[in-house]
Design a protein around this motif. Structure first.
Motif, mmCIF file in Angstrom:
data_model
loop_
_atom_site.group_PDB
_atom_site.id
_atom_site.type_symbol
_atom_site.label_atom_id
_atom_site.label_comp_id
_atom_site.label_asym_id
_atom_site.label_seq_id
_atom_site.Cartn_x
_atom_site.Cartn_y
_atom_site.Cartn_z
ATOM 1 N N LEU A 203 -2.105 13.460 -1.842
ATOM 2 C CA LEU A 203 -1.437 12.166 -1.779
ATOM 3 C C LEU A 203 -0.071 12.244 -2.442
ATOM 4 C CD1 LEU A 203 -4.414 9.796 -2.705
ATOM 5 C CD2 LEU A 203 -3.468 10.225 -0.433
ATOM 6 N N PRO A 204 0.913 11.538 -1.888
ATOM 7 C CA PRO A 204 2.234 11.521 -2.539
ATOM 8 C C PRO A 204 2.181 10.784 -3.863
ATOM 9 C CG PRO A 204 2.168 9.949 -0.721
ATOM 10 C CD PRO A 204 0.886 10.732 -0.656
ATOM 11 N N ASP A 205 3.106 11.118 -4.723
ATOM 12 C CA ASP A 205 3.172 10.441 -6.024
ATOM 13 C C ASP A 205 3.449 8.960 -5.823
ATOM 14 O OD1 ASP A 205 2.764 12.867 -7.243
ATOM 15 O OD2 ASP A 205 4.904 13.293 -7.459
ATOM 16 N N LEU A 206 2.620 8.148 -6.448
ATOM 17 C CA LEU A 206 2.755 6.699 -6.310
ATOM 18 C C LEU A 206 3.804 6.182 -7.286
ATOM 19 C CD1 LEU A 206 1.744 4.122 -4.953
ATOM 20 C CD2 LEU A 206 0.011 3.942 -6.746
ATOM 21 N N ILE A 207 4.811 5.518 -6.743
ATOM 22 C CA ILE A 207 5.861 4.906 -7.556
ATOM 23 C C ILE A 207 5.437 3.488 -7.903
ATOM 24 C CG2 ILE A 207 8.295 4.264 -7.630
ATOM 25 C CD1 ILE A 207 8.834 6.435 -5.587
ATOM 26 N N ALA A 208 5.611 3.124 -9.147
ATOM 27 C CA ALA A 208 5.189 1.792 -9.603
ATOM 28 C C ALA A 208 5.853 0.706 -8.755
ATOM 29 C CB ALA A 208 5.540 1.611 -11.073
ATOM 30 N N PRO A 209 5.074 -0.135 -8.077
ATOM 31 C CA PRO A 209 5.666 -1.170 -7.212
ATOM 32 C C PRO A 209 6.214 -2.332 -8.030
ATOM 33 C CG PRO A 209 3.290 -1.380 -7.211
ATOM 34 C CD PRO A 209 3.599 -0.178 -8.058
ATOM 35 N N THR A 210 7.214 -2.983 -7.461
ATOM 36 C CA THR A 210 7.783 -4.191 -8.072
ATOM 37 C C THR A 210 7.688 -5.399 -7.149
ATOM 38 O OG1 THR A 210 9.984 -3.553 -7.278
ATOM 39 C CG2 THR A 210 9.383 -2.862 -9.496
ATOM 40 N N VAL A 211 7.655 -5.164 -5.826
ATOM 41 C CA VAL A 211 7.531 -6.256 -4.843
ATOM 42 C C VAL A 211 6.357 -5.914 -3.943
ATOM 43 C CG1 VAL A 211 8.655 -7.581 -3.031
ATOM 44 C CG2 VAL A 211 10.021 -6.651 -4.909
ATOM 45 N N VAL A 212 5.287 -6.710 -4.014
ATOM 46 C CA VAL A 212 4.092 -6.416 -3.246
ATOM 47 C C VAL A 212 3.739 -7.613 -2.366
ATOM 48 C CG1 VAL A 212 3.217 -4.850 -5.007
ATOM 49 C CG2 VAL A 212 2.504 -7.243 -5.032
ATOM 50 N N GLY A 213 2.977 -7.328 -1.324
ATOM 51 C CA GLY A 213 2.456 -8.367 -0.444
ATOM 52 C C GLY A 213 0.948 -8.270 -0.367
ATOM 53 N N ILE A 214 0.281 -9.416 -0.393
ATOM 54 C CA ILE A 214 -1.180 -9.456 -0.375
ATOM 55 C C ILE A 214 -1.622 -10.269 0.825
ATOM 56 C CG2 ILE A 214 -3.250 -10.109 -1.664
ATOM 57 C CD1 ILE A 214 -1.667 -9.922 -4.214
ATOM 58 N N ASP A 215 -2.559 -9.727 1.567
ATOM 59 C CA ASP A 215 -3.096 -10.425 2.739
ATOM 60 C C ASP A 215 -4.499 -9.903 2.991
ATOM 61 O OD1 ASP A 215 -3.314 -12.111 4.839
ATOM 62 O OD2 ASP A 215 -1.610 -11.345 5.963
ATOM 63 N N ASP A 216 -5.224 -10.572 3.878
ATOM 64 C CA ASP A 216 -6.551 -10.091 4.237
ATOM 65 C C ASP A 216 -6.483 -9.280 5.527
ATOM 66 O OD1 ASP A 216 -5.950 -12.109 5.936
ATOM 67 O OD2 ASP A 216 -7.727 -13.323 5.548
ATOM 68 N N TRP A 217 -7.450 -8.407 5.714
ATOM 69 C CA TRP A 217 -7.532 -7.603 6.925
ATOM 70 C C TRP A 217 -9.000 -7.480 7.320
ATOM 71 C CZ3 TRP A 217 -9.618 -2.463 7.218
ATOM 72 C CH2 TRP A 217 -10.102 -1.985 6.000
ATOM 73 N N ALA A 218 -9.237 -7.310 8.586
ATOM 74 C CA ALA A 218 -10.591 -7.346 9.127
ATOM 75 C C ALA A 218 -11.163 -5.941 9.241
ATOM 76 C CB ALA A 218 -10.601 -8.029 10.491
ATOM 77 N N CYS A 219 -12.207 -5.664 8.457
ATOM 78 C CA CYS A 219 -12.983 -4.435 8.687
ATOM 79 C C CYS A 219 -13.792 -4.574 9.977
ATOM 80 C CB CYS A 219 -13.922 -4.179 7.514
ATOM 81 S SG CYS A 219 -13.116 -4.029 5.914
ATOM 82 N N HIS A 220 -14.383 -5.745 10.167
ATOM 83 C CA HIS A 220 -15.099 -6.072 11.398
ATOM 84 C C HIS A 220 -14.800 -7.533 11.681
ATOM 85 C CE1 HIS A 220 -18.277 -6.759 14.312
ATOM 86 N NE2 HIS A 220 -18.505 -5.441 14.350
ATOM 87 N N ARG A 221 -13.944 -7.782 12.669
ATOM 88 C CA ARG A 221 -13.404 -9.118 12.881
ATOM 89 C C ARG A 221 -14.516 -10.157 13.022
ATOM 90 N NH1 ARG A 221 -8.399 -9.740 16.799
ATOM 91 N NH2 ARG A 221 -7.623 -8.469 15.060
ATOM 92 N N GLY A 222 -14.348 -11.214 12.242
ATOM 93 C CA GLY A 222 -15.310 -12.311 12.265
ATOM 94 C C GLY A 222 -16.512 -12.102 11.369
ATOM 95 N N GLN A 223 -16.663 -10.903 10.767
ATOM 96 C CA GLN A 223 -17.843 -10.637 9.957
ATOM 97 C C GLN A 223 -17.493 -10.158 8.556
ATOM 98 O OE1 GLN A 223 -20.771 -8.182 11.867
ATOM 99 N NE2 GLN A 223 -20.479 -9.109 13.885
ATOM 100 N N ARG A 224 -16.617 -9.182 8.463
ATOM 101 C CA ARG A 224 -16.322 -8.617 7.143
ATOM 102 C C ARG A 224 -14.823 -8.423 6.993
ATOM 103 N NH1 ARG A 224 -16.712 -3.365 4.532
ATOM 104 N NH2 ARG A 224 -17.127 -2.391 6.549
ATOM 105 N N TYR A 225 -14.287 -8.909 5.865
ATOM 106 C CA TYR A 225 -12.855 -8.839 5.611
ATOM 107 C C TYR A 225 -12.607 -8.183 4.257
ATOM 108 C CZ TYR A 225 -11.996 -11.960 9.527
ATOM 109 O OH TYR A 225 -11.933 -12.505 10.794
ATOM 110 N N THR A 227 -9.004 -6.844 1.559
ATOM 111 C CA THR A 227 -7.662 -7.224 1.108
ATOM 112 C C THR A 227 -6.740 -6.019 1.223
ATOM 113 O OG1 THR A 227 -8.587 -8.817 -0.461
ATOM 114 C CG2 THR A 227 -6.309 -8.132 -0.809
ATOM 115 N N ILE A 228 -5.585 -6.250 1.811
ATOM 116 C CA ILE A 228 -4.578 -5.198 1.924
ATOM 117 C C ILE A 228 -3.408 -5.544 1.009
ATOM 118 C CG2 ILE A 228 -3.591 -6.342 3.962
ATOM 119 C CD1 ILE A 228 -2.623 -3.611 4.905
ATOM 120 N N ILE A 229 -2.932 -4.540 0.273
ATOM 121 C CA ILE A 229 -1.813 -4.715 -0.647
ATOM 122 C C ILE A 229 -0.727 -3.734 -0.232
ATOM 123 C CG2 ILE A 229 -1.063 -4.687 -3.051
ATOM 124 C CD1 ILE A 229 -3.953 -5.186 -3.859
ATOM 125 N N CYS A 230 0.465 -4.261 0.039
ATOM 126 C CA CYS A 230 1.572 -3.452 0.565
ATOM 127 C C CYS A 230 2.742 -3.453 -0.409
ATOM 128 C CB CYS A 230 2.046 -3.991 1.919
ATOM 129 S SG CYS A 230 0.754 -4.048 3.175
#
Length: 296
Positions: A203-225, A227-230
């Motif tokens: 994995l590449p070296d992770l640089i400490a983030p300063t601006v992030v986005g949080i949203d949900d994402w579907a593992c199985h749409r309509g059943q299991r969700y 969280t994605i952090i960008c």
């Protein structure tokens, strides 16, 4: 100029010295310069290679197509592939445990390695590797296998150059499409093997983030969700949480106290999490739509 000429007349005179065409000295016409191509190329063993002329300038690229750690013993063209028989060049080796140098060979074994293709043909290297005996009687590793880091990784069945090319393909197009493309390029590999390359890649070296986005994402749409952090500054995914639990997101935000901006949707869950996990950053409504759509 060492490899060039200073005038057009000097160039014509040099061309004329290599041929008998009088056109080369005629200023009214341009001479024809060409080369002859062999329809069936002949590969010579390394012992028959000619040395590089000393008059060649360093800007002329000259290097072997085989690893510098290996010596070619035999080249055998097959109907569907090119077979190279090789041996390691070094006569002595260092014990990986105590560092003692030894030339005592215990035994030999055969390794079959896939290499980069040549003229659209699959290349296979039959490498006669060696096991050595350590010269230090107190060493806990009495018998060890020689390592060739510039050629192949331990227990691998492909050279490092071929592995790097196949890894670049799978990162660009994916598993099964990468397998079909590799087969066309004379580098056959299965889609499952390409996916294992992705999982084993560092994995590449992770640089400490300063601006992030949080949203949900579907593992199985309509059943299991989840969280994605960008990272919205670098447009990449930082983490995928397996649920939409507020405690999970809050714990993740507390790991990065340098976050200054959190972009989220208008759901009350992420608003409460942002205030608890990272109370100081500025909250922006709307969510990381572009990175999320790219991920999906």
């Amino acid at each position: 100029m060492k490899n060039g000429v200073s005038s057009r007349a000097e160039m014509r005179a040099r061309i004329a010295s290599f041929g008998r065409d009088p056109i080369a000295l005629d200023n009214r016409q341009d001479p024809v310069i060409g080369c002859s191509n062999s329809g069936a190329a002949v590969l010579l063993a390394e012992g028959l290679w000619r040395p590089v002329p000393v008059s060649w300038s360093p800007n002329i690229v000259s290097r072997s197509l085989i690893s510098p750690e290996l010596s070619i013993v035999q080249i055998s063209p097959q109907t569907d592939r090119l077979l190279l028989v090789a041996r390691p060049k070094s006569a002595v080796w260092l014990c990986p445990c105590c560092g003692c140098q030894t030339d005592r060979v215990h035994s030999h074994y055969l390794r079959r390695l896939a290499d980069l293709p040549w003229q659209g043909r699959v290349v296979e290297i039959q490498l006669y590797a060696r096991r050595f005996r350590c010269a230090n009687s107190q060493c806990r590793c009495q018998i060890f296998i020689e390592r060739l880091p510039a050629t192949v990784r331990p227990k691998a069945r492909r050279t490092t150059h071929l592995g790097g090319s196949q890894q670049a393909i799978v990162f660009a197009v994916g598993g099964q499409p990468g397998s079909r493309l590799s087969r066309k390029l004379a580098m056959p590999v299965s889609g499952d093997t390409l996916l294992r390359m992705v999982h084993s890649a560092p994995l590449p070296d992770l640089i400490a983030p300063t601006v992030v986005g949080i949203d949900d994402w579907a593992c199985h749409r309509g059943q299991r969700y989840g969280t994605i952090i960008c990272d919205l500054e670098r447009n990449c995914v930082l983490d995928l949480l397996p649920d939409r639990n507020a405690d999970s997101v809050a714990r993740w935000l507390k790991r990065w106290p340098g976050i200054k901006v959190v972009a989220r949707d208008r759901a009350g869950l992420y608003a409460d999490v942002a205030r608890c996990g990272a109370p100081n950053p500025v909250q922006v409504h709307g969510g990381p739509l572009a990175p999320t759509q790219q991920f999906r």
